[in-house]
Design a protein around this motif. Structure first.
Motif, mmCIF file in Angstrom:
data_model
loop_
_atom_site.group_PDB
_atom_site.id
_atom_site.type_symbol
_atom_site.label_atom_id
_atom_site.label_comp_id
_atom_site.label_asym_id
_atom_site.label_seq_id
_atom_site.Cartn_x
_atom_site.Cartn_y
_atom_site.Cartn_z
ATOM 1 N N PHE A 23 0.870 -1.413 -0.027
ATOM 2 C CA PHE A 23 0.155 0.093 0.105
ATOM 3 C C PHE A 23 0.950 1.275 0.031
ATOM 4 N N SER A 24 2.110 1.125 0.306
ATOM 5 C CA SER A 24 2.903 2.298 0.372
ATOM 6 C C SER A 24 3.202 2.837 -0.895
ATOM 7 N N ARG A 25 3.175 1.777 -1.962
ATOM 8 C CA ARG A 25 3.349 1.984 -3.513
ATOM 9 C C ARG A 25 2.112 2.228 -4.113
ATOM 10 N N THR A 26 1.050 1.667 -3.659
ATOM 11 C CA THR A 26 -0.175 1.800 -4.489
ATOM 12 C C THR A 26 -1.112 2.822 -3.881
ATOM 13 N N GLY A 27 -1.094 3.228 -2.580
ATOM 14 C CA GLY A 27 -1.647 4.353 -1.927
ATOM 15 C C GLY A 27 -1.188 5.725 -1.815
ATOM 16 N N SER A 28 -2.043 6.619 -2.179
ATOM 17 C CA SER A 28 -1.362 7.983 -2.072
ATOM 18 C C SER A 28 -1.354 8.422 -0.700
ATOM 19 N N ASN A 29 -0.323 9.024 -0.292
ATOM 20 C CA ASN A 29 -0.177 9.459 1.128
ATOM 21 C C ASN A 29 -0.485 8.408 2.130
ATOM 22 N N PHE A 30 -0.069 7.287 1.626
ATOM 23 C CA PHE A 30 -0.349 6.235 2.748
ATOM 24 C C PHE A 30 0.854 5.992 3.881
ATOM 25 N N ALA A 31 1.895 6.255 3.320
ATOM 26 C CA ALA A 31 3.002 6.123 4.168
ATOM 27 C C ALA A 31 3.681 7.382 4.508
ATOM 28 N N THR A 32 2.812 7.925 5.730
ATOM 29 C CA THR A 32 3.013 9.111 6.244
ATOM 30 C C THR A 32 2.627 8.875 7.681
ATOM 31 N N SER A 33 3.061 9.809 8.783
ATOM 32 C CA SER A 33 2.733 9.534 10.096
ATOM 33 C C SER A 33 1.210 9.949 10.396
ATOM 34 N N THR A 34 0.787 11.054 9.521
ATOM 35 C CA THR A 34 -0.782 11.299 9.747
ATOM 36 C C THR A 34 -1.523 10.213 9.173
ATOM 37 N N ASN A 35 -1.319 9.310 8.424
ATOM 38 C CA ASN A 35 -2.132 8.277 7.983
ATOM 39 C C ASN A 35 -2.053 7.351 8.934
ATOM 40 N N PHE A 37 -1.723 7.616 12.148
ATOM 41 C CA PHE A 37 -2.566 7.936 13.243
ATOM 42 C C PHE A 37 -3.993 7.810 12.805
ATOM 43 N N GLU A 38 -4.430 8.013 11.529
ATOM 44 C CA GLU A 38 -5.726 7.813 11.004
ATOM 45 C C GLU A 38 -6.076 6.527 11.270
ATOM 46 N N VAL A 39 -5.557 5.497 10.823
ATOM 47 C CA VAL A 39 -5.484 4.178 10.896
ATOM 48 C C VAL A 39 -5.814 3.843 12.444
ATOM 49 N N LEU A 40 -4.905 4.272 13.447
ATOM 50 C CA LEU A 40 -5.163 4.086 14.715
ATOM 51 C C LEU A 40 -6.501 4.674 15.142
ATOM 52 N N ARG A 41 -6.940 5.886 14.740
ATOM 53 C CA ARG A 41 -8.078 6.511 14.925
ATOM 54 C C ARG A 41 -9.243 5.767 14.554
ATOM 55 N N LEU A 42 -9.025 5.309 13.593
ATOM 56 C CA LEU A 42 -10.501 4.527 12.811
ATOM 57 C C LEU A 42 -10.614 3.154 13.431
ATOM 58 N N SER A 43 -9.496 2.552 13.971
ATOM 59 C CA SER A 43 -9.495 1.066 14.326
ATOM 60 C C SER A 43 -9.880 1.248 16.011
ATOM 61 N N THR A 44 -10.014 2.294 16.431
ATOM 62 C CA THR A 44 -9.976 2.208 18.014
ATOM 63 C C THR A 44 -11.460 1.420 18.419
ATOM 64 N N GLU A 45 -12.520 1.632 17.767
ATOM 65 C CA GLU A 45 -13.640 0.716 18.528
ATOM 66 C C GLU A 45 -13.542 -0.696 18.230
ATOM 67 N N ILE A 46 -13.218 -0.986 17.008
ATOM 68 C CA ILE A 46 -12.807 -2.555 16.650
ATOM 69 C C ILE A 46 -11.782 -2.905 17.621
ATOM 70 N N LYS A 278 -8.151 -2.000 5.295
ATOM 71 C CA LYS A 278 -9.136 -1.263 4.680
ATOM 72 C C LYS A 278 -8.765 0.214 4.379
ATOM 73 N N ILE A 279 -7.902 0.746 5.256
ATOM 74 C CA ILE A 279 -7.442 2.014 4.718
ATOM 75 C C ILE A 279 -6.389 2.015 3.577
ATOM 76 N N GLY A 280 -5.992 0.955 3.387
ATOM 77 C CA GLY A 280 -4.911 0.806 2.116
ATOM 78 C C GLY A 280 -5.905 0.584 0.893
ATOM 79 N N LEU A 281 -6.784 -0.036 0.946
ATOM 80 C CA LEU A 281 -7.590 -0.185 -0.211
ATOM 81 C C LEU A 281 -8.437 1.264 -0.667
#
Length: 329
Positions: A23-35, A37-46, A278-281
């Protein structure tokens, strides 16, 4: 067993690494610290549901009701705040107590009446979702929460770290201590391996099971509050499908669905694999439907790898015991 779990978690870590690389190669702005933390934020409830599902599955049980209970707790919180005019803090406290009580209902049916956890929580799954829909009549939702509450799900510490990540971290530490550093954790595994054997060993099986299911209800209520704060509204369909994602994360993390085996670290790795997928897709502009397909494929692949590791581990153990016997002769 510890060596086996370590190897299994290493296998899962390899899967996570491959996801990150792809996903670092296929996703735009995936390999960033902001993303990140976004992964962590969206996965908190699960993550919260998966963490508390770990001791439940360790006992050989299961809780299919946590997603529906999340939705019911979200509705009850909104109802208590908007219609009953309770202060936010009091409404949140009442919601936590109601979540624990709902978990207690599952516990009573499972421990007192000796009903199978699968059947009990399947029934409460429908019950909790049905009550939530009855309260809202399927259309009502609760909005306009104050900013100090929304900070719980939308705020950032130091303008970088999502606030709810700190809650997930504290929950992970608490469940890790419970499962791995206390006699409770050892009793969960003993119950999962053999409930009758645990009783003969003097373990209060019913109390331990009750604790696991009450905790599941409490954590579902915590996840509900975070969910409402994150999306800014409470509605009856909140948490739909979350129970399956939580169970998948736990099993993906190496916990045996039959009980007795599993780690908190493995569960967190399972949550990470699902969340990154999920975020990578999404960032790769790929269809969202692929998430379900790939989740199933990853789960089956990891389970196949688990079976292979078990065979290798069993063969090595047999060879070692055979060498010891031959040496003694």
């Amino acid at each position: 067993m510890k060596k086996y779990l370590f190897r299994f978690e290493s296998l899962l870590l390899l899967v996570l690494g491959l996801e990150l690389l792809i996903f670092s190669r296929t996703g735009s702005n995936f390999a960033t610290s902001t993303n990140l933390f976004e992964v962590l934020r969206l996965s908190t409830e699960i993550g919260l549901l998966a963490l508390v599902m770990t001791p439940v599955i360790l006992t050989g049980g299961i809780d299919l009701s946590v997603g529906s209970l999340l939705g019911l707790c979200a509705i009850l919180f909104g109802k208590l705040w908007r219609d009953a005019h309770l202060p936010l803090a009091l409404a949140a406290l009442a919601t936590l107590l109601l979540g624990a009580a709902a978990g207690g209902l599952n516990a009573v049916l499972i421990t007192r009446l000796r009903l199978p956890p699968l059947i009990v929580t399947l029934g409460s799954y429908s019950l909790f979702r049905g009550v939530a829909e009855a309260i809202t009549r399927g259309v009502d939702n609760f909005t306009n929460f104050p900013n100090n509450f929304l900070f719980l799900g939308q705020g950032y510490l130091f303008r970088t770290i999502p606030f709810q990540v700190t809650i997930l971290l504290l929950a992970a530490i608490g469940i890790w201590l419970l499962v791995h550093q206390t006699s409770f954790g050892r009793s969960f595994r003993a119950i999962g391996f053999s409930p009758e054997g645990a009783r003969y060993a003097g373990i209060p099986v019913e109390r331990r099971l009750s604790l696991a299911y009450v905790l599941a209800g409490l954590f579902a209520a915590v996840a509900a509050l975070i969910y409402v704060a994150r999306v800014g509204q409470a509605k009856a369909d909140a948490g739909t499908g979350y129970e399956l994602l939580a169970i998948t994360a736990v099993v993906l993390g190496g916990s045996s669905i039959f009980g007795g085996t599993g780690t908190v670290a493995g569960t967190l790795l399972g949550v990470a694999v699902l969340s990154v997928l999920k975020i990578g897709l999404t960032l790769s502009d790929l269809p969202g439907e692929l998430a379900g397909i790939l989740t199933g494929a990853i789960l089956l692949s990891v389970l196949a790898g688990e079976a292979l590791l078990k065979k290798i581990f069993a063969r090595r153990s047999q060879r070692a015991s055979a060498n010891v016997k031959s040496a003694s002769i």
